[in-house]
Design an enzyme around this catalytic site. Structure first.
Site, mmCIF file in Angstrom:
data_model
loop_
_atom_site.group_PDB
_atom_site.id
_atom_site.type_symbol
_atom_site.label_atom_id
_atom_site.label_comp_id
_atom_site.label_asym_id
_atom_site.label_seq_id
_atom_site.Cartn_x
_atom_site.Cartn_y
_atom_site.Cartn_z
ATOM 1 N N ARG A 35 -6.092 9.537 7.297
ATOM 2 C CA ARG A 35 -6.693 8.462 6.508
ATOM 3 C C ARG A 35 -6.473 8.764 5.027
ATOM 4 O O ARG A 35 -6.155 9.880 4.641
ATOM 5 C CB ARG A 35 -8.209 8.349 6.773
ATOM 6 C CG ARG A 35 -8.609 8.050 8.185
ATOM 7 C CD ARG A 35 -7.943 6.820 8.795
ATOM 8 N NE ARG A 35 -8.145 5.555 8.113
ATOM 9 C CZ ARG A 35 -8.826 4.512 8.597
ATOM 10 N NH1 ARG A 35 -9.411 4.597 9.762
ATOM 11 N NH2 ARG A 35 -8.885 3.371 7.927
ATOM 12 N N SER A 36 -6.704 7.758 4.194
ATOM 13 C CA SER A 36 -6.534 7.993 2.756
ATOM 14 C C SER A 36 -7.606 8.940 2.223
ATOM 15 O O SER A 36 -7.363 9.692 1.283
ATOM 16 C CB SER A 36 -6.529 6.676 1.996
ATOM 17 O OG SER A 36 -7.680 5.927 2.302
ATOM 18 N N LYS A 95 2.106 10.348 10.278
ATOM 19 C CA LYS A 95 1.993 9.797 8.929
ATOM 20 C C LYS A 95 0.732 10.389 8.312
ATOM 21 O O LYS A 95 -0.367 10.079 8.768
ATOM 22 C CB LYS A 95 1.872 8.275 9.066
ATOM 23 C CG LYS A 95 1.663 7.499 7.787
ATOM 24 C CD LYS A 95 1.436 6.017 8.121
ATOM 25 C CE LYS A 95 1.229 5.205 6.874
ATOM 26 N NZ LYS A 95 0.120 4.231 6.994
ATOM 27 N N GLU A 114 4.522 -1.770 8.767
ATOM 28 C CA GLU A 114 3.155 -1.670 9.307
ATOM 29 C C GLU A 114 2.279 -2.780 8.731
ATOM 30 O O GLU A 114 2.359 -3.080 7.541
ATOM 31 C CB GLU A 114 2.604 -0.292 8.914
ATOM 32 C CG GLU A 114 1.174 -0.026 9.320
ATOM 33 C CD GLU A 114 0.748 1.383 8.881
ATOM 34 O OE1 GLU A 114 1.613 2.258 8.686
ATOM 35 O OE2 GLU A 114 -0.464 1.594 8.716
ATOM 36 N N ASP A 154 4.024 0.266 4.559
ATOM 37 C CA ASP A 154 2.712 -0.141 5.070
ATOM 38 C C ASP A 154 2.238 -1.232 4.121
ATOM 39 O O ASP A 154 1.818 -0.952 2.997
ATOM 40 C CB ASP A 154 1.720 1.025 5.124
ATOM 41 C CG ASP A 154 0.368 0.574 5.701
ATOM 42 O OD1 ASP A 154 0.255 -0.620 6.078
ATOM 43 O OD2 ASP A 154 -0.561 1.395 5.772
ATOM 44 N N GLU A 198 -3.100 9.409 -1.541
ATOM 45 C CA GLU A 198 -2.399 10.157 -0.489
ATOM 46 C C GLU A 198 -1.281 11.026 -1.070
ATOM 47 O O GLU A 198 -0.372 11.431 -0.356
ATOM 48 C CB GLU A 198 -1.852 9.191 0.562
ATOM 49 C CG GLU A 198 -2.965 8.439 1.277
ATOM 50 C CD GLU A 198 -2.498 7.713 2.526
ATOM 51 O OE1 GLU A 198 -1.281 7.611 2.768
ATOM 52 O OE2 GLU A 198 -3.381 7.246 3.271
ATOM 53 N N GLN A 234 0.808 -1.215 0.000
ATOM 54 C CA GLN A 234 0.000 0.000 0.000
ATOM 55 C C GLN A 234 0.847 1.274 0.000
ATOM 56 O O GLN A 234 0.548 2.210 -0.734
ATOM 57 C CB GLN A 234 -0.942 -0.011 1.199
ATOM 58 C CG GLN A 234 -1.917 1.149 1.223
ATOM 59 C CD GLN A 234 -2.920 0.995 2.336
ATOM 60 O OE1 GLN A 234 -3.881 0.236 2.223
ATOM 61 N NE2 GLN A 234 -2.704 1.690 3.427
ATOM 62 N N LYS A 236 -5.222 6.404 14.876
ATOM 63 C CA LYS A 236 -6.127 7.102 13.968
ATOM 64 C C LYS A 236 -7.386 7.412 14.770
ATOM 65 O O LYS A 236 -8.119 6.483 15.141
ATOM 66 C CB LYS A 236 -6.499 6.178 12.798
ATOM 67 C CG LYS A 236 -5.356 5.904 11.800
ATOM 68 C CD LYS A 236 -5.779 4.805 10.835
ATOM 69 C CE LYS A 236 -4.874 4.706 9.624
ATOM 70 N NZ LYS A 236 -5.167 3.469 8.837
ATOM 71 N N ASP A 243 -1.669 -1.389 12.610
ATOM 72 C CA ASP A 243 -2.734 -0.442 12.240
ATOM 73 C C ASP A 243 -4.078 -1.168 12.343
ATOM 74 O O ASP A 243 -4.732 -1.123 13.389
ATOM 75 C CB ASP A 243 -2.450 0.093 10.825
ATOM 76 C CG ASP A 243 -3.581 0.912 10.232
ATOM 77 O OD1 ASP A 243 -4.504 1.275 10.965
ATOM 78 O OD2 ASP A 243 -3.550 1.210 9.011
HETATM 79 P P1 PGA Z 1 -6.649 3.953 4.966
HETATM 80 O O1 PGA Z 1 -5.086 3.780 4.814
HETATM 81 O O2 PGA Z 1 -6.911 5.293 5.501
HETATM 82 O O3 PGA Z 1 -7.153 3.721 3.573
HETATM 83 O O4 PGA Z 1 -7.088 2.861 5.921
HETATM 84 C C1 PGA Z 1 -4.142 4.303 5.696
HETATM 85 C C2 PGA Z 1 -3.334 3.211 6.334
HETATM 86 O O5 PGA Z 1 -3.573 2.009 6.077
HETATM 87 O O6 PGA Z 1 -2.458 3.494 7.138
HETATM 88 ZN ZN ZN Z 2 -2.006 1.143 7.457
#
Ligand code: PGA
Ligand code: ZN
Length: 425
Positions: free
Chosen positions: A366-367, A388, A286, A241, A206, A163, A337, A312
């Site tokens: 978040r994304s 992050k 991660e 990640d 992102e 990712q 988060k 995460d």
């Molecule tokens: P997400 O990705 O906000 O799409 O969950 C961010 C992450 O996985 O750290």
């Molecule tokens: Zn993550």
């Protein structure tokens, strides 16, 4: 007078153009707004983002959820002190005590509790990070940035399986210097990507670069080469990640090597990326196994003295899940988060517990994020150590970097030159 006098909710858009909820909380004549972020690679243990599922926005709207919440819950929140994060959390959970907030979702509570914090800071005439520092009982510090350079998975049309490939300016002595190093690494990555025949002007969710390379390892090698070309080898390092929950079918991990599908069991999957940490300057990994893959997480316990083993989806910013990870000794750090926890109080409780147990904490966007900058204050005030928020591109990302640059300019707090990471170098 610090009591909440009024709360308004309405539908807004996040950085992917998807509906989300905005909350405006008023404490007397002081008011503040916060908009809930949302993920693409969401974990199954995190607070839910409930959508209306009707014709509006193809089922993605949140206006029905807002109407129900406004009628059933908001009256009980009026009169609570804006500085009493615990009471706000307790009252919200008296309406919905499920861990994933399955009745109303976590998106509305998180927006309200963040807006309450920001309104209280205005009322108290202090910066938002100072309020957080008080609640956490922490010494404020500007966080070490962990910055997305190359994206794949759910954030980039699955161009590669990984990712995020991120860079950390581990040896930078100021926040500004660190951010400039990252900018250089991204620029060099761009040049290498162009040489390979890809369009480096396209950005992922992102703000990272992306492209359908031959596989994950080619992308890691690209970022590693960019670090060398930026003359930063030994001064900046790589974080991954893996977002492994996205690759797990319940039994096996499905990844791609030169276009071919490869299926791996938990041990084989961890072994695959474990080899990369010996060949590239990777110091943080991660979600190196899927959220409920016990064998995969147990396998990572062997790596906690070598790298930052970061959870995460595995912990979903939930304190009880963190405690279980600490007992098992399977990791040494947690992503924080706020919207996974569902309220600001719950997120801060998890962060405090992690710090008390000697785990590293990485505050994360978040994304699907927003143009707001409060996450920078949250990371600074809590002395989290790391942040992050995606890449150096796209305004919902620069909102956080620019707030940190502002805090740095005004010497709000010292830069955390991350002792906790240096031991992995
Ligand atoms: P997400 O990705 O906000 O799409 O969950 C961010 C992450 O996985 O750290
Ligand atoms: Zn993550």
């Amino acid at each position: 007078m610090t009591e909440i006098t009024r709360i308004d909710l309405w539908q807004a858009l996040d950085s992917r153009g998807t509906p989300t909820v905005a909350a405006r909380v008023q404490i007397g004549s002081h008011a503040a707004t916060a908009i809930a972020p949302s993920g693409a690679s969401t974990g199954k243990h995190e607070a839910l983002f409930l959508r209306d599922g009707n014709a509006s926005f193809d089922g993605l709207s949140v206006t029905d959820a807002i109407a129900i919440f406004s009628k059933e819950v908001i009256p009980a929140l009026i009169g609570i002190s804006g500085n009493d994060f615990f009471e706000l959390d307790r009252t919200l959970r008296s309406f919905d005590s499920t861990p994933t907030q399955s009745r109303y979702g976590g998106h509305i509570p998180v927006a309200i509790t963040i807006a309450t914090w920001l309104a209280y800071a205005k009322r108290a005439n202090v910066s938002p990070y100072e309020v957080i520092a008080q609640h956490v009982g922490a010494k404020s510090s500007l966080p070490m940035p962990m910055v997305n350079i190359f994206s794949g998975g759910a954030h980039a049309g699955r161009a590669i399986d990984l990712q995020d490939i991120l860079a950390i300016p581990t040896m930078a002595s100021t926040f500004q210097e660190g951010l400039e190093w990252i900018w250089r690494i991204r620029e060099h990555s761009k040049k290498i990507l162009v040489k390979k025949g890809f369009d480096a002007s396209l950005v992922a969710d992102e703000g990272g670069l992306t492209g359908k390379l031959s596989g994950d390892e080619e992308a890691i090698a690209l970022v590693s080469e960019a670090i060398d070309e930026a003359n930063l080898s030994g001064k900046a390092h790589i974080a991954l990640d893996i977002a492994a929950s996205q690759l797990f079918d319940g039994k096996n991990y499905v990844v791609h090597e030169s276009g071919e599908e490869v299926r791996l069991d938990s041990i084989g999957f961890v072994a695959r990326w474990r080899r990369w940490i010996t060949e590239y300057p990777i110091i943080s990994v991660e979600d190196g196994a899927a959220e409920d893959d016990e064998e995969g997480w147990q396998e990572q316990s062997q790596l906690t003295s070598q790298i930052q083993v970061l959870g995460d989806d595995r912990y979903a910013t939930q304190r009880n899940r963190l405690r279980s990870g600490i007992t098992k000794g399977e990791a040494n750090s947690i992503l924080i988060k706020p919207n996974q926890a569902g309220t600001l109080f719950a997120a801060l409780s998890t962060l405090k517990e992690a710090k008390a147990q000697g785990w590293n904490t990485v505050v994360s966007a978040r994304s699907g994020d927003t143009e707001e900058s409060w996450l920078a204050d949250l990371a600074t005030g809590s002395g989290a150590g790391q942040i992050k928020v995606g890449s150096t591109h796209r305004s919902e990302r620069t909102a956080k970097w620019n707030r940190l640059l502002e805090l740095s300019h005004f010497r709000a707090a010292p830069f955390n030159s991350e002792q906790a990471l240096n031991k992995f170098i």
